[in-house]
Scaffold this motif. Structure first.
Motif, PDB file in Angstrom:
ATOM      1  N   ILE A   1     -47.975  16.946 -47.195  1.00 52.03           N
ATOM      2  CA  ILE A   1     -47.101  16.703 -48.421  1.00 52.03           C
ATOM      3  C   ILE A   1     -46.546  15.523 -48.385  1.00 52.03           C
ATOM      4  O   ILE A   1     -46.282  14.962 -47.485  1.00 52.03           O
ATOM      5  CB  ILE A   1     -45.994  17.841 -48.486  1.00 52.03           C
ATOM      6  CG1 ILE A   1     -44.931  17.887 -47.342  1.00 52.03           C
ATOM      7  CG2 ILE A   1     -46.782  19.289 -48.698  1.00 52.03           C
ATOM      8  CD1 ILE A   1     -43.937  18.794 -47.610  1.00 52.03           C
ATOM      9  N   ARG A   2     -46.225  15.099 -49.448  1.00 53.52           N
ATOM     10  CA  ARG A   2     -45.495  13.780 -49.713  1.00 53.52           C
ATOM     11  C   ARG A   2     -44.113  14.140 -50.868  1.00 53.52           C
ATOM     12  O   ARG A   2     -44.318  14.748 -51.715  1.00 53.52           O
ATOM     13  CB  ARG A   2     -46.425  12.721 -50.315  1.00 53.52           C
ATOM     14  CG  ARG A   2     -47.742  12.318 -49.663  1.00 53.52           C
ATOM     15  CD  ARG A   2     -47.162  11.484 -48.616  1.00 53.52           C
ATOM     16  NE  ARG A   2     -48.415  11.089 -47.645  1.00 53.52           N
ATOM     17  CZ  ARG A   2     -48.509  11.954 -46.501  1.00 53.52           C
ATOM     18  NH1 ARG A   2     -47.774  12.927 -46.087  1.00 53.52           N
ATOM     19  NH2 ARG A   2     -49.615  11.602 -45.619  1.00 53.52           N
ATOM     20  N   LEU A   3     -43.079  13.367 -50.532  1.00 50.30           N
ATOM     21  CA  LEU A   3     -42.159  13.359 -51.561  1.00 50.30           C
ATOM     22  C   LEU A   3     -42.239  12.070 -52.334  1.00 50.30           C
ATOM     23  O   LEU A   3     -42.473  10.942 -51.712  1.00 50.30           O
ATOM     24  CB  LEU A   3     -40.591  13.340 -50.910  1.00 50.30           C
ATOM     25  CG  LEU A   3     -39.598  13.532 -51.592  1.00 50.30           C
ATOM     26  CD1 LEU A   3     -39.656  14.796 -52.280  1.00 50.30           C
ATOM     27  CD2 LEU A   3     -38.288  13.517 -50.731  1.00 50.30           C
ATOM     28  N   VAL A   4     -42.389  12.279 -53.532  1.00 48.79           N
ATOM     29  CA  VAL A   4     -42.538  11.124 -54.516  1.00 48.79           C
ATOM     30  C   VAL A   4     -41.730  10.988 -55.667  1.00 48.79           C
ATOM     31  O   VAL A   4     -40.982  12.017 -56.040  1.00 48.79           O
ATOM     32  CB  VAL A   4     -44.142  11.108 -55.224  1.00 48.79           C
ATOM     33  CG1 VAL A   4     -45.099  11.227 -54.124  1.00 48.79           C
ATOM     34  CG2 VAL A   4     -44.237  12.544 -55.890  1.00 48.79           C
ATOM     35  N   LEU A   5     -41.563   9.645 -56.021  1.00 43.36           N
ATOM     36  CA  LEU A   5     -40.820   9.326 -57.464  1.00 43.36           C
ATOM     37  C   LEU A   5     -41.500   9.667 -58.637  1.00 43.36           C
ATOM     38  O   LEU A   5     -42.726   9.177 -58.747  1.00 43.36           O
ATOM     39  CB  LEU A   5     -40.208   7.969 -57.425  1.00 43.36           C
ATOM     40  CG  LEU A   5     -39.193   7.639 -56.295  1.00 43.36           C
ATOM     41  CD1 LEU A   5     -38.712   6.245 -56.272  1.00 43.36           C
ATOM     42  CD2 LEU A   5     -37.943   8.381 -56.750  1.00 43.36           C
ATOM     43  N   GLN A   6     -41.154  10.493 -59.603  1.00 39.93           N
ATOM     44  CA  GLN A   6     -42.032  10.640 -60.884  1.00 39.93           C
ATOM     45  C   GLN A   6     -41.199  10.288 -61.982  1.00 39.93           C
ATOM     46  O   GLN A   6     -39.911  10.786 -62.098  1.00 39.93           O
ATOM     47  CB  GLN A   6     -42.282  12.139 -60.964  1.00 39.93           C
ATOM     48  CG  GLN A   6     -43.175  12.498 -62.344  1.00 39.93           C
ATOM     49  CD  GLN A   6     -43.214  13.839 -62.389  1.00 39.93           C
ATOM     50  OE1 GLN A   6     -42.593  14.569 -61.965  1.00 39.93           O
ATOM     51  NE2 GLN A   6     -44.386  14.109 -63.090  1.00 39.93           N
ATOM     52  N   ASN A   7     -41.578   9.266 -62.704  1.00 40.75           N
ATOM     53  CA  ASN A   7     -40.966   8.794 -63.622  1.00 40.75           C
ATOM     54  C   ASN A   7     -41.093   9.643 -64.944  1.00 40.75           C
ATOM     55  O   ASN A   7     -42.403  10.004 -65.297  1.00 40.75           O
ATOM     56  CB  ASN A   7     -41.507   7.259 -64.175  1.00 40.75           C
ATOM     57  CG  ASN A   7     -40.982   6.369 -63.063  1.00 40.75           C
ATOM     58  OD1 ASN A   7     -39.748   6.414 -62.690  1.00 40.75           O
ATOM     59  ND2 ASN A   7     -41.872   5.502 -62.818  1.00 40.75           N
ATOM     60  N   THR A   8     -40.195  10.058 -65.707  1.00 41.58           N
ATOM     61  CA  THR A   8     -40.609  10.909 -67.023  1.00 41.58           C
ATOM     62  C   THR A   8     -40.777  10.142 -68.308  1.00 41.58           C
ATOM     63  O   THR A   8     -40.376   8.928 -68.313  1.00 41.58           O
ATOM     64  CB  THR A   8     -39.382  12.037 -66.996  1.00 41.58           C
ATOM     65  OG1 THR A   8     -38.272  11.407 -67.381  1.00 41.58           O
ATOM     66  CG2 THR A   8     -39.188  12.694 -65.768  1.00 41.58           C
ATOM     67  N   SER A   9     -41.190  10.754 -69.310  1.00 45.26           N
ATOM     68  CA  SER A   9     -41.243  10.323 -70.565  1.00 45.26           C
ATOM     69  C   SER A   9     -40.065   9.883 -71.096  1.00 45.26           C
ATOM     70  O   SER A   9     -39.873   9.080 -72.143  1.00 45.26           O
ATOM     71  CB  SER A   9     -42.200  11.026 -71.741  1.00 45.26           C
ATOM     72  OG  SER A   9     -41.823  12.356 -71.553  1.00 45.26           O
ATOM     73  N   ALA A  10     -38.849  10.612 -70.744  1.00 41.52           N
ATOM     74  CA  ALA A  10     -37.629  10.543 -71.304  1.00 41.52           C
ATOM     75  C   ALA A  10     -36.745   9.343 -70.669  1.00 41.52           C
ATOM     76  O   ALA A  10     -35.704   8.717 -71.143  1.00 41.52           O
ATOM     77  CB  ALA A  10     -36.767  11.575 -71.023  1.00 41.52           C
ATOM     78  N   GLY A  11     -37.432   8.675 -69.750  1.00 41.68           N
ATOM     79  CA  GLY A  11     -36.997   7.512 -69.147  1.00 41.68           C
ATOM     80  C   GLY A  11     -36.091   7.792 -67.774  1.00 41.68           C
ATOM     81  O   GLY A  11     -35.418   6.719 -67.488  1.00 41.68           O
ATOM     82  N   SER A  12     -36.326   8.744 -67.237  1.00 42.65           N
ATOM     83  CA  SER A  12     -35.310   9.109 -65.835  1.00 42.65           C
ATOM     84  C   SER A  12     -36.500   9.188 -64.890  1.00 42.65           C
ATOM     85  O   SER A  12     -37.737   9.359 -65.305  1.00 42.65           O
ATOM     86  CB  SER A  12     -34.467  10.057 -66.047  1.00 42.65           C
ATOM     87  OG  SER A  12     -35.202  11.465 -66.343  1.00 42.65           O
ATOM     88  N   THR A  13     -35.939   9.200 -63.862  1.00 37.51           N
ATOM     89  CA  THR A  13     -37.154   9.462 -62.290  1.00 37.51           C
ATOM     90  C   THR A  13     -36.530  10.770 -61.768  1.00 37.51           C
ATOM     91  O   THR A  13     -35.039  10.895 -61.474  1.00 37.51           O
ATOM     92  CB  THR A  13     -36.809   8.157 -61.568  1.00 37.51           C
ATOM     93  OG1 THR A  13     -37.147   7.038 -62.511  1.00 37.51           O
ATOM     94  CG2 THR A  13     -37.629   8.313 -60.399  1.00 37.51           C
ATOM     95  N   PHE A  14     -37.239  11.511 -61.240  1.00 37.34           N
ATOM     96  CA  PHE A  14     -37.030  12.544 -60.272  1.00 37.34           C
ATOM     97  C   PHE A  14     -38.026  12.660 -59.012  1.00 37.34           C
ATOM     98  O   PHE A  14     -38.965  11.995 -59.384  1.00 37.34           O
ATOM     99  CB  PHE A  14     -37.354  13.952 -61.055  1.00 37.34           C
ATOM    100  CG  PHE A  14     -36.382  14.226 -62.176  1.00 37.34           C
ATOM    101  CD1 PHE A  14     -35.009  14.647 -62.161  1.00 37.34           C
ATOM    102  CD2 PHE A  14     -36.634  13.757 -63.657  1.00 37.34           C
ATOM    103  CE1 PHE A  14     -34.327  14.708 -62.827  1.00 37.34           C
ATOM    104  CE2 PHE A  14     -35.827  14.066 -64.499  1.00 37.34           C
ATOM    105  CZ  PHE A  14     -34.411  14.392 -64.484  1.00 37.34           C
ATOM    106  N   LEU A  15     -37.671  13.437 -57.980  1.00 37.43           N
ATOM    107  CA  LEU A  15     -38.178  13.608 -56.871  1.00 37.43           C
ATOM    108  C   LEU A  15     -39.069  14.775 -56.973  1.00 37.43           C
ATOM    109  O   LEU A  15     -38.487  15.829 -57.428  1.00 37.43           O
ATOM    110  CB  LEU A  15     -37.096  13.546 -55.697  1.00 37.43           C
ATOM    111  CG  LEU A  15     -36.494  12.331 -55.205  1.00 37.43           C
ATOM    112  CD1 LEU A  15     -35.420  12.638 -54.307  1.00 37.43           C
ATOM    113  CD2 LEU A  15     -37.468  11.290 -54.567  1.00 37.43           C
ATOM    114  N   ARG A  16     -40.327  14.587 -56.651  1.00 32.21           N
ATOM    115  CA  ARG A  16     -41.023  15.743 -56.640  1.00 32.21           C
ATOM    116  C   ARG A  16     -41.979  15.815 -55.259  1.00 32.21           C
ATOM    117  O   ARG A  16     -42.252  14.850 -54.692  1.00 32.21           O
ATOM    118  CB  ARG A  16     -42.183  15.415 -57.695  1.00 32.21           C
ATOM    119  CG  ARG A  16     -41.639  15.384 -59.182  1.00 32.21           C
ATOM    120  CD  ARG A  16     -41.330  16.854 -59.799  1.00 32.21           C
ATOM    121  NE  ARG A  16     -40.772  16.689 -61.003  1.00 32.21           N
ATOM    122  CZ  ARG A  16     -39.461  16.856 -61.615  1.00 32.21           C
ATOM    123  NH1 ARG A  16     -38.603  17.076 -60.844  1.00 32.21           N
ATOM    124  NH2 ARG A  16     -39.278  16.682 -62.624  1.00 32.21           N
TER     125      ARG A  16
END
Length: 172
Positions: free
Chosen positions: A77-92
């Motif tokens: 598994i990897r912890l990655v940054l995901q940019n959203t279409s709303a313009g924020s970033t979340f960890l997934r």
């Protein structure tokens, strides 16, 4: 990773109180809970929220970097940054092959009986940091969106008042 693989825990560095100290000062709610006198104050609030988002993103990057180090980099598994279409970033959480994403990926990995307890504890720490940072990002991004929207509405109300005032002065 086999149960016989020697494992060294990673030092807990990413989310220390010092990492949050600058955010604590910037994120005071004193500036939110007051009467706003115009769009400029709301725009300033939106700008502060954007700056806090950037700081949170730096903290997220530090957690991703830590989670990318051995022994965690040896897992599936990897912890990655995901940019959203709303313009924020979340960890997934994602599988190494990027076929699956989400908490179920983390749950499957942490449930692996062959995993040393120290690695399980590290994965737990990363999951708790992920949850907290995602909450903080969500709240701050929502504040940014609301402040920006309210600044636009306030500007519109100010424009209408000026137009009506000008129309009354011209006709009077």
């Amino acid at each position: 990773m086999s149960p016989m693989t020697p494992v060294q825990p990673l030092p807990r560095e990413a989310l220390t109180p010092d990492a949050y100290r600058q955010l604590e000062h910037a994120a005071s709610l004193k500036g939110l809970l007051k009467p706003f006198k115009g769009k400029g104050e709301l725009e300033h609030l939106a700008q502060m929220a954007r700056e806090i988002e950037a700081q949170l993103c730096h903290l997220m990057e530090a957690v991703v970097q830590q989670a990318g180090q051995p022994p965690y980099s040896l897992l599936n598994i990897r912890l990655v940054l995901q940019n959203t279409s709303a313009g924020s970033t979340f960890l997934r959480w994602r599988t190494r092959d990027f076929a699956r994403m989400g908490v179920a990926v983390w749950e499957r990995q942490i449930s692996n009986q062959a995993l040393p307890q120290i690695v399980r504890e590290g994965l737990h720490r990363f999951e708790c940091e992920r949850i907290a940072l995602n909450l903080q990002m969500s709240v701050v991004h929502s504040l940014y969106r609301q402040a920006s929207t309210c600044a636009i509405k306030m500007a519109s109300a100010e424009r209408l008042l000026r137009q009506l005032t000008t129309a009354v002065e011209v006709s009077g």
